[in-house]
Write a protein that holds these residues in place. Sequence first.
Motif, PDB file in Angstrom:
ATOM      1  N   GLU A 142      -2.340  -0.880 -10.075  1.00  0.00           N
ATOM      2  CA  GLU A 142      -2.485   0.000  -8.923  1.00  0.00           C
ATOM      3  C   GLU A 142      -3.965   0.302  -8.790  1.00  0.00           C
ATOM      4  O   GLU A 142      -4.597   0.749  -9.741  1.00  0.00           O
ATOM      5  N   LEU A 143      -4.499   0.011  -7.609  1.00  0.00           N
ATOM      6  CA  LEU A 143      -5.908   0.256  -7.349  1.00  0.00           C
ATOM      7  C   LEU A 143      -6.051   1.490  -6.491  1.00  0.00           C
ATOM      8  O   LEU A 143      -5.331   1.638  -5.500  1.00  0.00           O
ATOM      9  N   PHE A 197      -3.300   5.563   4.316  1.00  0.00           N
ATOM     10  CA  PHE A 197      -2.783   4.736   5.407  1.00  0.00           C
ATOM     11  C   PHE A 197      -1.453   5.244   5.920  1.00  0.00           C
ATOM     12  O   PHE A 197      -1.129   5.069   7.065  1.00  0.00           O
ATOM     13  N   LEU A 198      -0.622   5.761   5.047  1.00  0.00           N
ATOM     14  CA  LEU A 198       0.762   6.109   5.443  1.00  0.00           C
ATOM     15  C   LEU A 198       0.949   7.612   5.510  1.00  0.00           C
ATOM     16  O   LEU A 198       0.316   8.368   4.872  1.00  0.00           O
ATOM     17  N   ALA A 213       4.006  -2.403   8.625  1.00  0.00           N
ATOM     18  CA  ALA A 213       4.876  -3.557   8.882  1.00  0.00           C
ATOM     19  C   ALA A 213       4.938  -4.472   7.657  1.00  0.00           C
ATOM     20  O   ALA A 213       6.014  -4.948   7.279  1.00  0.00           O
ATOM     21  N   ILE A 214       3.808  -4.711   7.038  1.00  0.00           N
ATOM     22  CA  ILE A 214       3.758  -5.563   5.845  1.00  0.00           C
ATOM     23  C   ILE A 214       4.522  -4.909   4.699  1.00  0.00           C
ATOM     24  O   ILE A 214       5.261  -5.577   3.959  1.00  0.00           O
ATOM     25  N   ASN A 215       4.388  -3.602   4.546  1.00  0.00           N
ATOM     26  CA  ASN A 215       5.099  -2.890   3.480  1.00  0.00           C
ATOM     27  C   ASN A 215       6.617  -3.000   3.615  1.00  0.00           C
ATOM     28  O   ASN A 215       7.336  -2.865   2.628  1.00  0.00           O
ATOM     29  N   ARG A 216       7.124  -3.219   4.822  1.00  0.00           N
ATOM     30  CA  ARG A 216       8.573  -3.337   5.024  1.00  0.00           C
ATOM     31  C   ARG A 216       9.129  -4.679   4.542  1.00  0.00           C
ATOM     32  O   ARG A 216      10.342  -4.848   4.443  1.00  0.00           O
ATOM     33  N   ILE A 217       8.261  -5.627   4.243  1.00  0.00           N
ATOM     34  CA  ILE A 217       8.721  -6.935   3.768  1.00  0.00           C
ATOM     35  C   ILE A 217       9.167  -6.782   2.315  1.00  0.00           C
ATOM     36  O   ILE A 217       8.403  -6.353   1.459  1.00  0.00           O
ATOM     37  N   VAL A 234       0.870  -1.172   0.000  1.00  0.00           N
ATOM     38  CA  VAL A 234       0.000   0.000   0.000  1.00  0.00           C
ATOM     39  C   VAL A 234       0.903   1.217   0.000  1.00  0.00           C
ATOM     40  O   VAL A 234       1.819   1.323   0.815  1.00  0.00           O
ATOM     41  N   GLU A 235       0.666   2.094  -0.947  1.00  0.00           N
ATOM     42  CA  GLU A 235       1.467   3.313  -1.060  1.00  0.00           C
ATOM     43  C   GLU A 235       0.509   4.496  -1.140  1.00  0.00           C
ATOM     44  O   GLU A 235      -0.185   4.672  -2.148  1.00  0.00           O
ATOM     45  N   GLY A 236       0.448   5.265  -0.051  1.00  0.00           N
ATOM     46  CA  GLY A 236      -0.457   6.404  -0.025  1.00  0.00           C
ATOM     47  C   GLY A 236      -1.890   5.962  -0.194  1.00  0.00           C
ATOM     48  O   GLY A 236      -2.408   5.195   0.602  1.00  0.00           O
TER      49      GLY A 236
END
Length: 164
Positions: free
Chosen positions: A156-157, A163-164, A142-146, A89-91
């Motif tokens: 991209e949806l 979120f960030l 935390a998931i994005n750091r994987i 998830v990005e922005g």
Amino acid sequence: MTENWLLRAEAICMACGGHCCDEAHPPITRDRYQSLIAAGIPDTCFEHEGYLRLRARPDGTCILMKEQKCTCHAVKPETCRAGPFTFDVEGERIRIFLKHASICPLVPLLKEEPAAFRLQYERAAENIVHLVTGLSGTEIEAINRIEEPETELVAELPWGQRFL
């Protein structure tokens, strides 16, 4: 998809033996946790390392794999259902990636059959959106750091909540 294609796909998955599940630690929403517990999965199969997730055995295999098969197939986590697609998830966007064939040998077969690719992508996107909806911003971070370097961005949806 033809019956022949489905048989080829099943043979590829069976020959692989579930290596896509190695070190996967799929995220678990509270709702999915309740479904897994109701299906008889013991609480000891879960851990919290930035997000609620399934444990792995010391050799890296998913705790719910037995004889190279998933033991919770009917209620398995959303990311497991989404395979071989993954996400971050990005922005305000959910980015969906396809794993490389080095991780999932089914990918070349999916790519050769556009209808199968589209169907699996649509299922994956639905499961990923459902998952993201059930996670907190901290869990998503935390998931994005994987790191998942052996993937390619396929979509991209738009996402209505930042979120960030």
